[in-house]
Scaffold this motif. Structure first.
Motif, PDB file in Angstrom:
ATOM      1  N   TYR A  35      -1.352  14.323 -12.271  1.00  0.00           N
ATOM      2  CA  TYR A  35      -2.485  13.571 -11.723  1.00  0.00           C
ATOM      3  C   TYR A  35      -2.807  14.007 -10.292  1.00  0.00           C
ATOM      4  CZ  TYR A  35       1.691  11.013 -10.321  1.00  0.00           C
ATOM      5  OH  TYR A  35       2.945  10.714  -9.858  1.00  0.00           O
ATOM      6  N   CYS A  36      -1.883  14.762  -9.685  1.00  0.00           N
ATOM      7  CA  CYS A  36      -2.010  15.069  -8.257  1.00  0.00           C
ATOM      8  C   CYS A  36      -2.396  16.511  -7.980  1.00  0.00           C
ATOM      9  CB  CYS A  36      -0.684  14.740  -7.575  1.00  0.00           C
ATOM     10  SG  CYS A  36      -0.600  15.122  -5.822  1.00  0.00           S
ATOM     11  N   THR A  73       3.606  11.200   4.694  1.00  0.00           N
ATOM     12  CA  THR A  73       3.352  11.496   3.297  1.00  0.00           C
ATOM     13  C   THR A  73       2.963  12.954   3.156  1.00  0.00           C
ATOM     14  OG1 THR A  73       2.075  10.815   1.355  1.00  0.00           O
ATOM     15  CG2 THR A  73       0.985  10.521   3.490  1.00  0.00           C
ATOM     16  N   GLY A  75       1.468  15.908  -0.099  1.00  0.00           N
ATOM     17  CA  GLY A  75       2.626  16.731  -0.391  1.00  0.00           C
ATOM     18  C   GLY A  75       3.952  15.956  -0.299  1.00  0.00           C
ATOM     19  N   GLU A  76       5.014  16.689  -0.411  1.00  0.00           N
ATOM     20  CA  GLU A  76       6.322  16.042  -0.323  1.00  0.00           C
ATOM     21  C   GLU A  76       6.840  16.222   1.113  1.00  0.00           C
ATOM     22  OE1 GLU A  76       8.140  13.920  -1.817  1.00  0.00           O
ATOM     23  OE2 GLU A  76       9.690  14.220  -0.318  1.00  0.00           O
ATOM     24  N   PRO A  77       6.868  15.136   1.897  1.00  0.00           N
ATOM     25  CA  PRO A  77       7.218  15.275   3.312  1.00  0.00           C
ATOM     26  C   PRO A  77       8.585  15.932   3.534  1.00  0.00           C
ATOM     27  CG  PRO A  77       6.871  12.948   2.726  1.00  0.00           C
ATOM     28  CD  PRO A  77       6.484  13.766   1.537  1.00  0.00           C
ATOM     29  N   THR A 102       6.677   8.025   2.157  1.00  0.00           N
ATOM     30  CA  THR A 102       6.473   8.075   0.706  1.00  0.00           C
ATOM     31  C   THR A 102       7.015   9.411   0.221  1.00  0.00           C
ATOM     32  OG1 THR A 102       4.471   6.747   0.869  1.00  0.00           O
ATOM     33  CG2 THR A 102       4.788   7.923  -1.175  1.00  0.00           C
ATOM     34  N   THR A 103       7.904   9.366  -0.751  1.00  0.00           N
ATOM     35  CA  THR A 103       8.588  10.580  -1.199  1.00  0.00           C
ATOM     36  C   THR A 103       8.732  10.586  -2.709  1.00  0.00           C
ATOM     37  OG1 THR A 103      10.700  11.783  -1.109  1.00  0.00           O
ATOM     38  CG2 THR A 103      10.817   9.426  -0.742  1.00  0.00           C
ATOM     39  N   SER A 126       8.357   7.627  -5.629  1.00  0.00           N
ATOM     40  CA  SER A 126       7.521   7.710  -6.822  1.00  0.00           C
ATOM     41  C   SER A 126       8.357   8.052  -8.044  1.00  0.00           C
ATOM     42  CB  SER A 126       6.452   8.792  -6.630  1.00  0.00           C
ATOM     43  OG  SER A 126       5.692   8.480  -5.479  1.00  0.00           O
ATOM     44  N   ASN A 165       6.935   3.622  -6.869  1.00  0.00           N
ATOM     45  CA  ASN A 165       5.506   3.794  -7.181  1.00  0.00           C
ATOM     46  C   ASN A 165       5.384   4.447  -8.550  1.00  0.00           C
ATOM     47  OD1 ASN A 165       4.517   2.931  -4.707  1.00  0.00           O
ATOM     48  ND2 ASN A 165       4.159   4.988  -3.894  1.00  0.00           N
ATOM     49  N   VAL A 167       2.432   5.743 -11.345  1.00  0.00           N
ATOM     50  CA  VAL A 167       1.048   5.890 -11.810  1.00  0.00           C
ATOM     51  C   VAL A 167       1.106   5.769 -13.335  1.00  0.00           C
ATOM     52  CG1 VAL A 167      -0.954   7.440 -11.948  1.00  0.00           C
ATOM     53  CG2 VAL A 167       0.498   7.462  -9.896  1.00  0.00           C
ATOM     54  N   ILE A 194       0.167   2.012  -9.870  1.00  0.00           N
ATOM     55  CA  ILE A 194      -1.011   2.586  -9.212  1.00  0.00           C
ATOM     56  C   ILE A 194      -1.988   3.076 -10.270  1.00  0.00           C
ATOM     57  CG2 ILE A 194      -1.798   4.353  -7.567  1.00  0.00           C
ATOM     58  CD1 ILE A 194       1.018   4.587  -6.504  1.00  0.00           C
ATOM     59  N   GLU A 196      -4.648   5.535 -11.608  1.00  0.00           N
ATOM     60  CA  GLU A 196      -4.944   6.942 -11.326  1.00  0.00           C
ATOM     61  C   GLU A 196      -6.326   7.061 -10.682  1.00  0.00           C
ATOM     62  OE1 GLU A 196      -5.054   9.315 -14.858  1.00  0.00           O
ATOM     63  OE2 GLU A 196      -5.191  11.193 -13.743  1.00  0.00           O
ATOM     64  N   MET A 197      -6.369   7.750  -9.551  1.00  0.00           N
ATOM     65  CA  MET A 197      -7.638   7.855  -8.822  1.00  0.00           C
ATOM     66  C   MET A 197      -8.333   9.179  -9.104  1.00  0.00           C
ATOM     67  SD  MET A 197      -6.732   6.367  -5.109  1.00  0.00           S
ATOM     68  CE  MET A 197      -4.995   6.675  -5.138  1.00  0.00           C
ATOM     69  N   ARG A 207      -9.415  12.402 -16.735  1.00  0.00           N
ATOM     70  CA  ARG A 207      -8.973  11.112 -16.174  1.00  0.00           C
ATOM     71  C   ARG A 207      -9.605   9.940 -16.913  1.00  0.00           C
ATOM     72  NH1 ARG A 207      -6.065  12.576 -11.446  1.00  0.00           N
ATOM     73  NH2 ARG A 207      -7.075  14.094 -10.096  1.00  0.00           N
ATOM     74  N   MET A 330      -4.922  14.899  -4.265  1.00  0.00           N
ATOM     75  CA  MET A 330      -4.159  13.910  -3.503  1.00  0.00           C
ATOM     76  C   MET A 330      -3.171  14.574  -2.527  1.00  0.00           C
ATOM     77  SD  MET A 330      -4.183  10.692  -3.249  1.00  0.00           S
ATOM     78  CE  MET A 330      -3.282   9.157  -3.089  1.00  0.00           C
TER      79      MET A 330
HETATM   80  N1  SAM Z   1       5.181  13.460  -2.746  1.00  0.00           N
HETATM   81  C1  SAM Z   1       5.271  12.087  -2.394  1.00  0.00           C
HETATM   82  C2  SAM Z   1       5.287  11.205  -3.611  1.00  0.00           C
HETATM   83  O1  SAM Z   1       5.015  11.690  -4.710  1.00  0.00           O
HETATM   84  O2  SAM Z   1       5.594  10.026  -3.453  1.00  0.00           O
HETATM   85  C3  SAM Z   1       4.213  11.630  -1.418  1.00  0.00           C
HETATM   86  C4  SAM Z   1       2.801  12.107  -1.642  1.00  0.00           C
HETATM   87  S1  SAM Z   1       2.018  11.520  -3.133  1.00  0.00           S
HETATM   88  C5  SAM Z   1       0.423  12.263  -3.006  1.00  0.00           C
HETATM   89  C6  SAM Z   1       1.802   9.797  -2.748  1.00  0.00           C
HETATM   90  C7  SAM Z   1       1.509   8.882  -3.916  1.00  0.00           C
HETATM   91  O3  SAM Z   1       0.248   9.225  -4.437  1.00  0.00           O
HETATM   92  C8  SAM Z   1       2.495   8.985  -5.067  1.00  0.00           C
HETATM   93  O4  SAM Z   1       3.004   7.708  -5.367  1.00  0.00           O
HETATM   94  C9  SAM Z   1       1.673   9.522  -6.206  1.00  0.00           C
HETATM   95  O5  SAM Z   1       2.112   8.997  -7.425  1.00  0.00           O
HETATM   96  C10 SAM Z   1       0.295   9.059  -5.839  1.00  0.00           C
HETATM   97  N2  SAM Z   1      -0.795   9.851  -6.410  1.00  0.00           N
HETATM   98  C11 SAM Z   1      -1.003  11.196  -6.367  1.00  0.00           C
HETATM   99  N3  SAM Z   1      -2.162  11.542  -6.966  1.00  0.00           N
HETATM  100  C12 SAM Z   1      -2.711  10.377  -7.416  1.00  0.00           C
HETATM  101  C13 SAM Z   1      -3.904  10.047  -8.112  1.00  0.00           C
HETATM  102  N4  SAM Z   1      -4.795  10.972  -8.470  1.00  0.00           N
HETATM  103  N5  SAM Z   1      -4.133   8.750  -8.394  1.00  0.00           N
HETATM  104  C14 SAM Z   1      -3.260   7.790  -8.012  1.00  0.00           C
HETATM  105  N6  SAM Z   1      -2.126   8.021  -7.354  1.00  0.00           N
HETATM  106  C15 SAM Z   1      -1.846   9.302  -7.062  1.00  0.00           C
END
Ligand code: SAM
Ligand code: SF4
Length: 335
Positions: A35-36, A73, A75-77, A102-103, A126, A165, A167, A194, A196-197, A207, A330
């Motif tokens: 989704y990201c 946040t 990416g993966e910090p 957020t990791t 997540s 977290n 999705v 969450i 999905e955005m 989506r 994202m």
């Molecule tokens: N890598 C870290 C992680 O996955 O937690 C931090 C960055 S990630 C972009 C932050 C959050 O955004 C995560 O919980 C991920 O599930 C959520 N995320 C990413 N793309 C998304 C989307 N299209 N819709 C909803 N949530 C999304």
């Protein structure tokens, strides 16, 4: 002195007070969640990414303007080289009350202790599935056992109110809502579901086929647990409920089906130093240009932050399929 000309608060033209920033420290990641990201990602050239010192200067300017809460946040910090050097400095910023992360949890066994010592107050981790093969399918490369060990490590190091977290996506993990809830409850963790955005194009699915509303997710949970609406309100798209007989809270982050923009207290800084005033719009300010201009200083940076409040959009339009959505993925946005 010029400093005294700065207001202590960042207030936009709708009267909203910005006291929370999400700072993206990298667009890179050791996962490729469906989704990201796309499977074959091209990341930013390193010279376009803010240096650790530039990230610190941005955070410092914001805290001097009244920001109390920073979430790291990406990416993966935790994949950013030397990220702890930045986190240690952020933890010592005067005026900062909460330093959050957020990791994806994959590196937490290595980092949990150092994060705690640096003053990170809360962590969101997540996790979208408790089945190893499915976890790999969703993250494309991730290993579930590493993330589970990372969660255990965060618990062992005494972080308060760890939040998972998830999705929820139809056809991927929509049958695991109760299992994920049970996993969180068993460990006294909070969990947020969450929606999905529509940020960027998803390459493995449409989506429209996968997005699950949080109303549906909540109904699944209520088949087993009694939920009580919580009085806790956050200034964002999350709404929490308490599970009867448990310390855990369940959050529903519903940017798609609900619009809570009137309470918005946050802005985002992308990894290339773009100050993004709304997750669902492209209004932004190029902070990197200021940071890399030798004729400009901290006061110019603060001027730009104060001025940016005038272009913070009133709302996003994720729920409106006819509205043109951002093309940013994202990981470029900073979740
Ligand atoms: N890598 C870290 C992680 O996955 O937690 C931090 C960055 S990630 C972009 C932050 C959050 O955004 C995560 O919980 C991920 O599930 C959520 N995320 C990413 N793309 C998304 C989307 N299209 N819709 C909803 N949530 C999304
Ligand atoms: Fe990486 Fe987090 Fe995006 Fe997954 S959601 S690809 S872990 S940045």
């Amino acid at each position: 002195m010029r400093d005294s000309a700065f207001p202590a608060k960042l207030i936009d033209k709708f009267g909203r007070h910005v006291d929370y920033i999400r700072l993206s420290v990298t667009d890179r990641c050791d996962f490729r969640c469906v989704y990201c990201m796309t499977e074959e990602m091209t990341f930013m050239p390193r010279k376009e990414v803010l240096s650790l010192e530039e990230l610190y200067q941005v955070a410092k300017a914001f805290t001097e303007l009244g920001v109390k809460k920073i979430r790291l946040t990406g990416g993966e910090p935790l994949v950013r080289t030397d990220v702890m050097a930045l986190i240690n400095k952020l933890g010592a910023l005067p005026g900062l009350q909460e330093l959050l992360l957020t990791t994806n949890g994959s590196q937490l066994t290595t980092f949990a202790e150092r994060l705690k010592k640096a003053g990170v107050t809360r962590i969101n981790i997540s996790i979208d599935s408790l089945k190893a093969d499915r976890f790999r399918r969703i993250s494309r490369v991730g290993k579930l056992d590493k993330v589970l060990a990372g969660i255990d490590s965060a618990i062992a190091h005494g972080f308060e109110r760890i939040r998972l977290n998830s999705v929820v996506m139809r056809g991927y993990n929509d049958d695991e809502v109760l299992a994920l809830t049970g996993y969180a409850l068993d460990r006294n963790l909070d969990i947020a579901f969450i929606e999905e955005m529509p940020l960027g194009e998803a390459s493995d699915h449409s989506r429209e086929d996968t997005t699950c509303s949080n109303a549906w997710v909540r109904a699944q949970i209520e088949k087993k647990y009694q939920l009580v609406d919580s009085t806790t309100r956050t200034a964002g798209p999350s709404r929490y409920v308490q599970v009867m007989g448990s310390r855990s809270r369940i959050g529903f982050i519903s940017p798609v089906t609900h619009n809570f923009c009137e309470d918005c207290n946050r802005v985002r800084i992308t990894v290339e130093g773009r100050l993004l005033l709304c997750l669902g719009n492209e209004h932004s300010v190029d902070l990197r240009a200021i940071l890399r201009d030798a004729s400009k200083d901290m006061n110019d940076l603060k001027d730009a932050l104060v001025a940016s409040m005038d272009i913070k959009p009133e709302r996003h339009y994720f729920y409106d399929r006819d509205h043109v959505q951002p093309v940013r993925l994202m990981n470029m946005t900073g979740g």
